[in-house]
Write an enzyme that holds these catalytic residues in place. Structure first.
Site, mmCIF file in Angstrom:
data_model
loop_
_atom_site.group_PDB
_atom_site.id
_atom_site.type_symbol
_atom_site.label_atom_id
_atom_site.label_comp_id
_atom_site.label_asym_id
_atom_site.label_seq_id
_atom_site.Cartn_x
_atom_site.Cartn_y
_atom_site.Cartn_z
ATOM 1 N N ASP A 77 0.831 -1.208 0.000
ATOM 2 C CA ASP A 77 0.000 0.000 0.000
ATOM 3 C C ASP A 77 0.864 1.257 0.000
ATOM 4 O O ASP A 77 1.984 1.248 0.511
ATOM 5 C CB ASP A 77 -0.920 -0.024 1.237
ATOM 6 C CG ASP A 77 -2.085 0.948 1.099
ATOM 7 O OD1 ASP A 77 -2.409 1.349 -0.044
ATOM 8 O OD2 ASP A 77 -2.658 1.321 2.141
ATOM 9 N N ASN A 97 1.208 3.480 -2.940
ATOM 10 C CA ASN A 97 1.689 3.956 -4.246
ATOM 11 C C ASN A 97 1.169 5.354 -4.561
ATOM 12 O O ASN A 97 1.913 6.220 -5.044
ATOM 13 C CB ASN A 97 1.222 3.023 -5.380
ATOM 14 C CG ASN A 97 1.847 1.655 -5.313
ATOM 15 O OD1 ASN A 97 2.749 1.420 -4.517
ATOM 16 N ND2 ASN A 97 1.362 0.733 -6.140
ATOM 17 N N HIS A 154 2.215 3.639 -9.148
ATOM 18 C CA HIS A 154 2.032 2.213 -9.455
ATOM 19 C C HIS A 154 3.222 1.684 -10.248
ATOM 20 O O HIS A 154 3.680 0.567 -10.025
ATOM 21 C CB HIS A 154 0.727 1.992 -10.229
ATOM 22 C CG HIS A 154 -0.502 2.328 -9.419
ATOM 23 N ND1 HIS A 154 -0.652 1.930 -8.111
ATOM 24 C CD2 HIS A 154 -1.630 3.025 -9.730
ATOM 25 C CE1 HIS A 154 -1.821 2.375 -7.649
ATOM 26 N NE2 HIS A 154 -2.428 3.046 -8.611
ATOM 27 N N GLU A 199 -12.360 -4.740 -3.943
ATOM 28 C CA GLU A 199 -12.825 -3.368 -3.737
ATOM 29 C C GLU A 199 -12.132 -2.378 -4.673
ATOM 30 O O GLU A 199 -12.675 -1.319 -4.989
ATOM 31 C CB GLU A 199 -12.603 -2.940 -2.282
ATOM 32 C CG GLU A 199 -13.550 -3.586 -1.281
ATOM 33 C CD GLU A 199 -13.267 -5.064 -1.002
ATOM 34 O OE1 GLU A 199 -12.119 -5.513 -1.211
ATOM 35 O OE2 GLU A 199 -14.209 -5.783 -0.597
ATOM 36 N N TRP A 258 -11.847 -2.601 -7.718
ATOM 37 C CA TRP A 258 -12.638 -2.427 -8.952
ATOM 38 C C TRP A 258 -13.451 -1.134 -8.890
ATOM 39 O O TRP A 258 -13.898 -0.626 -9.924
ATOM 40 C CB TRP A 258 -13.592 -3.612 -9.175
ATOM 41 C CG TRP A 258 -12.910 -4.880 -9.605
ATOM 42 C CD1 TRP A 258 -12.833 -6.047 -8.901
ATOM 43 C CD2 TRP A 258 -12.209 -5.128 -10.839
ATOM 44 N NE1 TRP A 258 -12.126 -7.003 -9.617
ATOM 45 C CE2 TRP A 258 -11.735 -6.462 -10.808
ATOM 46 C CE3 TRP A 258 -11.932 -4.346 -11.966
ATOM 47 C CZ2 TRP A 258 -11.006 -7.033 -11.856
ATOM 48 C CZ3 TRP A 258 -11.200 -4.920 -13.012
ATOM 49 C CH2 TRP A 258 -10.753 -6.240 -12.945
ATOM 50 N N ARG A 278 -12.362 1.766 -8.072
ATOM 51 C CA ARG A 278 -11.546 2.958 -8.341
ATOM 52 C C ARG A 278 -11.931 3.547 -9.705
ATOM 53 O O ARG A 278 -12.602 2.883 -10.506
ATOM 54 C CB ARG A 278 -10.061 2.585 -8.324
ATOM 55 C CG ARG A 278 -9.595 2.251 -6.926
ATOM 56 C CD ARG A 278 -8.093 2.222 -6.812
ATOM 57 N NE ARG A 278 -7.723 1.954 -5.427
ATOM 58 C CZ ARG A 278 -6.511 2.044 -4.933
ATOM 59 N NH1 ARG A 278 -5.526 2.416 -5.726
ATOM 60 N NH2 ARG A 278 -6.266 1.794 -3.666
ATOM 61 N N LEU A 306 11.258 -19.854 -5.247
ATOM 62 C CA LEU A 306 10.160 -19.114 -4.614
ATOM 63 C C LEU A 306 8.844 -19.279 -5.379
ATOM 64 O O LEU A 306 8.825 -19.221 -6.607
ATOM 65 C CB LEU A 306 10.537 -17.621 -4.598
ATOM 66 C CG LEU A 306 9.486 -16.649 -4.057
ATOM 67 C CD1 LEU A 306 9.454 -16.694 -2.539
ATOM 68 C CD2 LEU A 306 9.758 -15.227 -4.530
HETATM 69 C C1 IPE Z 1 -5.331 -2.785 -0.143
HETATM 70 O O1 IPE Z 1 -5.015 -1.459 -0.393
HETATM 71 C C2 IPE Z 1 -5.371 -3.560 -1.417
HETATM 72 C C3 IPE Z 1 -4.091 -3.693 -2.098
HETATM 73 C C4 IPE Z 1 -2.914 -3.347 -1.628
HETATM 74 C C5 IPE Z 1 -4.154 -4.322 -3.395
HETATM 75 P P1 IPE Z 1 -6.146 -0.356 -0.489
HETATM 76 O O2 IPE Z 1 -5.446 0.938 -0.663
HETATM 77 O O3 IPE Z 1 -7.133 -0.718 -1.529
HETATM 78 O O4 IPE Z 1 -6.813 -0.473 0.941
HETATM 79 P P2 IPE Z 1 -7.820 0.463 1.730
HETATM 80 O O5 IPE Z 1 -8.965 0.722 0.816
HETATM 81 O O6 IPE Z 1 -7.084 1.726 2.052
HETATM 82 O O7 IPE Z 1 -8.182 -0.305 2.943
HETATM 83 C C1 IPE Z 2 -1.535 0.254 -3.417
HETATM 84 O O1 IPE Z 2 -1.366 1.618 -3.425
HETATM 85 C C2 IPE Z 2 -1.794 -0.310 -4.791
HETATM 86 C C3 IPE Z 2 -3.172 -0.779 -5.002
HETATM 87 C C4 IPE Z 2 -4.115 -0.797 -4.106
HETATM 88 C C5 IPE Z 2 -3.494 -1.259 -6.337
HETATM 89 P P1 IPE Z 2 -2.579 2.624 -3.403
HETATM 90 O O2 IPE Z 2 -2.965 2.925 -4.817
HETATM 91 O O3 IPE Z 2 -3.677 2.121 -2.539
HETATM 92 O O4 IPE Z 2 -1.890 3.890 -2.743
HETATM 93 P P2 IPE Z 2 -2.526 4.897 -1.677
HETATM 94 O O5 IPE Z 2 -3.050 4.075 -0.544
HETATM 95 O O6 IPE Z 2 -3.588 5.639 -2.384
HETATM 96 O O7 IPE Z 2 -1.366 5.745 -1.281
HETATM 97 MG MG MG Z 3 -4.111 2.351 -0.564
#
Ligand code: IPE
Ligand code: IPE
Ligand code: MG
Length: 247
Positions: A21, A23, A38, A68, A70, A72, A132
């Site tokens: 998480d 990015n 990303h 979830e 999806w 975005r 791995l």
């Molecule tokens: C969790 O990250 C899912 C992934 C890392 C793929 P999110 O950024 O979607 O999580 P929430 O919505 O903040 O809980």
């Molecule tokens: C994790 O980073 C990647 C995915 C969930 C696909 P985020 O895109 O959730 O990054 P933040 O949480 O918005 O910083």
């Molecule tokens: Mg996130």
């Protein structure tokens, strides 16, 4: 002494799972678009896969896209799918060379056909890997997995191939997408949030949790090794008392 050398090879986590998480926030802090975050996240994946292999971790599960996610914006979802296809095609030869075996868990039916095809090819190409096992959680959520398992079990009871009284923890686990993968020993979440976001709820029943504020694109080999070293300092009691645990 490098951090890798400080890891006790006799007490390795066989399975490390990571909620990658941060990015978007990494990119925002630099005045960049989320897509840049990303893209940089893919480089972190490459570093961490290599680091996990070096440390002799057997299974590495990466939460790459949740059910979830999806929800975005359409452009971000498309960007993530394109990035996945690009990264998988680019990395497959190296993964194969390094003995990494790719697997996926999640609702693959929801992936666009071109992404499903690219992933399927990578899984086939790397199937003989003996190093791995890299498990990609894509279009994955625990509630999806658990409800699907319940539906499949019910269908098998109706068909007469499963007896209601035979449903126990082991049978249940056999209906999950992780059926032949050991439960995670260590669950890492980057990006500062301390939640599980619908990830491996059943499988993490006894995982050790490690949270770090580091955004995923800044995560690397030493960050992984620090997490493993902290894990090795924990006492896993599984409900017993400390005195009962042989160390
Ligand atoms: C969790 O990250 C899912 C992934 C890392 C793929 P999110 O950024 O979607 O999580 P929430 O919505 O903040 O809980
Ligand atoms: C994790 O980073 C990647 C995915 C969930 C696909 P985020 O895109 O959730 O990054 P933040 O949480 O918005 O910083
Ligand atoms: Mg996130």
């Amino acid at each position: 002494m490098s951090l890798l050398d400080k890891i006790d090879k006799n007490r390795l986590p066989a399975h490390v799972a990571i909620i990658m998480d941060g990015n978007g926030r990494w990119a925002k802090a630099r005045g960049l678009g989320r897509g840049e975050g990303h893209r940089e996240g893919v480089n972190a994946i490459r570093r961490v896969v290599e680091a996990a292999s070096k440390a002799s971790v057997q299974y590495l599960t990466l939460y790459a896209f949740s059910t979830e996610n999806w929800n975005r914006p359409t452009e971000e979802v498309k960007g993530l799918m394109d990035l996945m296809v690009y990264a998988i095609s680019r990395e497959t030869p190296d993964l194969k060379k390094n003995g990494v075996r790719i697997r996926s868990i999640g609702d693959m039916d929801r992936l666009p056909a071109y992404a499903r095809t690219a992933l399927g090819e990578c899984i086939r190409e790397t199937a003989e890997g003996t190093g791995l096992t890299l498990v990609l959680a894509l279009s994955y959520s625990s509630k999806w997995e658990l409800s699907t398992a319940a539906r499949n079990m019910a269908a098998d009871v109706v068909k007469g191939v499963l007896e209601e009284e035979d449903i126990d923890e082991e049978t249940f686990a056999g209906y999950l997408t992780t059926r032949d993968i050991p439960d995670p020993d260590l669950l890492i979440r980057t990006g500062g949030e301390q939640r599980i976001s619908n990830f491996l709820l059943w499988q993490c029943a006894y995982a050790e949790f490690y949270f770090t504020g580091t955004f995923w694109p800044d995560f690397g080999d030493d960050a992984l090794y620090e997490a493993i070293i902290e894990y090795q300092g924990r006492e896993r009691r599984y409900g017993k008392t400390s005195d009962q645990i042989e160390r």
